[in-house]
Design a protein around this motif. Structure first.
Motif, PDB file in Angstrom:
ATOM      1  N   ARG A 111       6.450  50.970   6.545  1.00 16.91           N
ATOM      2  CA  ARG A 111       7.448  50.468   5.368  1.00 16.91           C
ATOM      3  C   ARG A 111       8.902  50.326   6.441  1.00 16.91           C
ATOM      4  O   ARG A 111       9.079  48.692   5.121  1.00 16.91           O
ATOM      5  N   VAL A 112       9.299  50.453   6.689  1.00 17.11           N
ATOM      6  CA  VAL A 112      10.534  49.737   7.262  1.00 17.11           C
ATOM      7  C   VAL A 112      10.609  48.439   8.070  1.00 17.11           C
ATOM      8  O   VAL A 112      10.508  47.694   7.709  1.00 17.11           O
ATOM      9  N   ASN A 113       9.600  47.813   8.386  1.00 16.54           N
ATOM     10  CA  ASN A 113       9.139  47.110   8.966  1.00 16.54           C
ATOM     11  C   ASN A 113       8.487  45.729   8.051  1.00 16.54           C
ATOM     12  O   ASN A 113       8.578  44.555   7.790  1.00 16.54           O
ATOM     13  N   ASN A 114       8.274  46.299   6.979  1.00 16.54           N
ATOM     14  CA  ASN A 114       7.615  45.332   6.283  1.00 16.54           C
ATOM     15  C   ASN A 114       8.607  45.287   5.097  1.00 16.54           C
ATOM     16  O   ASN A 114       8.491  44.298   3.857  1.00 16.54           O
ATOM     17  N   LYS A 115      10.016  45.432   5.348  1.00 16.90           N
ATOM     18  CA  LYS A 115      11.219  45.248   4.138  1.00 16.90           C
ATOM     19  C   LYS A 115      11.550  44.272   4.171  1.00 16.90           C
ATOM     20  O   LYS A 115      11.541  42.990   4.942  1.00 16.90           O
TER      21      LYS A 115
ATOM     22  N   ILE B 144       2.438  62.127  13.806  1.00 19.46           N
ATOM     23  CA  ILE B 144       2.560  60.304  14.454  1.00 19.46           C
ATOM     24  C   ILE B 144       1.860  59.526  13.036  1.00 19.46           C
ATOM     25  O   ILE B 144       2.552  58.379  13.275  1.00 19.46           O
ATOM     26  N   ARG B 145       0.732  59.640  12.309  1.00 17.33           N
ATOM     27  CA  ARG B 145       0.833  58.825  11.221  1.00 17.33           C
ATOM     28  C   ARG B 145       1.616  59.325   9.987  1.00 17.33           C
ATOM     29  O   ARG B 145       2.336  57.918   9.819  1.00 17.33           O
ATOM     30  N   VAL B 146       2.643  60.858  10.282  1.00 17.71           N
ATOM     31  CA  VAL B 146       3.583  59.724   8.914  1.00 17.71           C
ATOM     32  C   VAL B 146       4.768  59.251   9.738  1.00 17.71           C
ATOM     33  O   VAL B 146       5.265  58.170   9.157  1.00 17.71           O
ATOM     34  N   LEU B 147       4.419  59.420  10.725  1.00 27.34           N
ATOM     35  CA  LEU B 147       6.011  58.004  11.487  1.00 27.34           C
ATOM     36  C   LEU B 147       5.184  56.361  11.506  1.00 27.34           C
ATOM     37  O   LEU B 147       6.151  55.617  11.220  1.00 27.34           O
ATOM     38  N   ARG B 148       4.146  56.949  11.702  1.00 22.90           N
ATOM     39  CA  ARG B 148       3.608  54.905  11.005  1.00 22.90           C
ATOM     40  C   ARG B 148       3.680  54.110  10.231  1.00 22.90           C
ATOM     41  O   ARG B 148       4.129  52.988   9.929  1.00 22.90           O
ATOM     42  N   GLU B 149       3.706  55.065   9.481  1.00 16.50           N
ATOM     43  CA  GLU B 149       3.572  54.596   8.119  1.00 16.50           C
ATOM     44  C   GLU B 149       4.765  54.462   7.966  1.00 16.50           C
ATOM     45  O   GLU B 149       4.908  53.708   7.117  1.00 16.50           O
TER      46      GLU B 149
END
Length: 133
Positions: free
Chosen positions: A129-133, A120-125
């Motif tokens: 990352r995708v949303n902050n592009k 879950i932590r990896v998916l959130r990261e």
């Protein structure tokens, strides 16, 4: 005139069968103790082996050691024809094996939960990352 002798022989006719019946019941009671003790030891052996194969040695070593010790004592008592002690030790070994099995299940569930939390932590990261592009 009364003859006392036939009464004495009549009472001895009843004493001998009663004595034999008492002996038979006693022997039967002793042999009946062996069967449950044998079954108890077999069930405990299965429980200890099951806990060991599930990972009891790794996740619950103290409980497995205790279970194996009690099982050894049960087998020793069986060899000595002390069926009550064998049954008691077998019950204790089974309880220790069940405790070990429960600890194994708990530890494995905790590991699975920790792995899920990490996923879950990896998916959130990745989402961040995708949303902050």
């Amino acid at each position: 005139m009364l003859n006392v002798e036939p009464q004495a022989s009549t009472s001895s006719i009843f004493i001998i069968p009663c004595t034999l019946l008492t002996i038979l019941f006693t022997l039967n009671a002793c042999s009946n103790l062996q069967t449950p003790a044998t079954a108890d030891v077999a069930v405990s052996t299965s429980a200890v082996n099951g806990a060991a194969s599930a990972g009891g040695g790794e996740y619950a070593p103290a409980e497995m050691r205790t279970a194996r010790e009690k099982l050894a004592q049960a087998n020793t008592a069986m060899a000595a024809h002390d069926y009550q002690a064998a049954s008691d030790y077998a019950a204790q070994a089974q309880a220790d094996a069940k405790l070990a099995q429960t600890k194994v299940s708990s530890a494995k569930a905790q590991q699975a939960a920790a792995a899920l939390q990490e996923d879950i932590r990896v998916l959130r990261e990745e989402l961040n990352r995708v949303n902050n592009k």
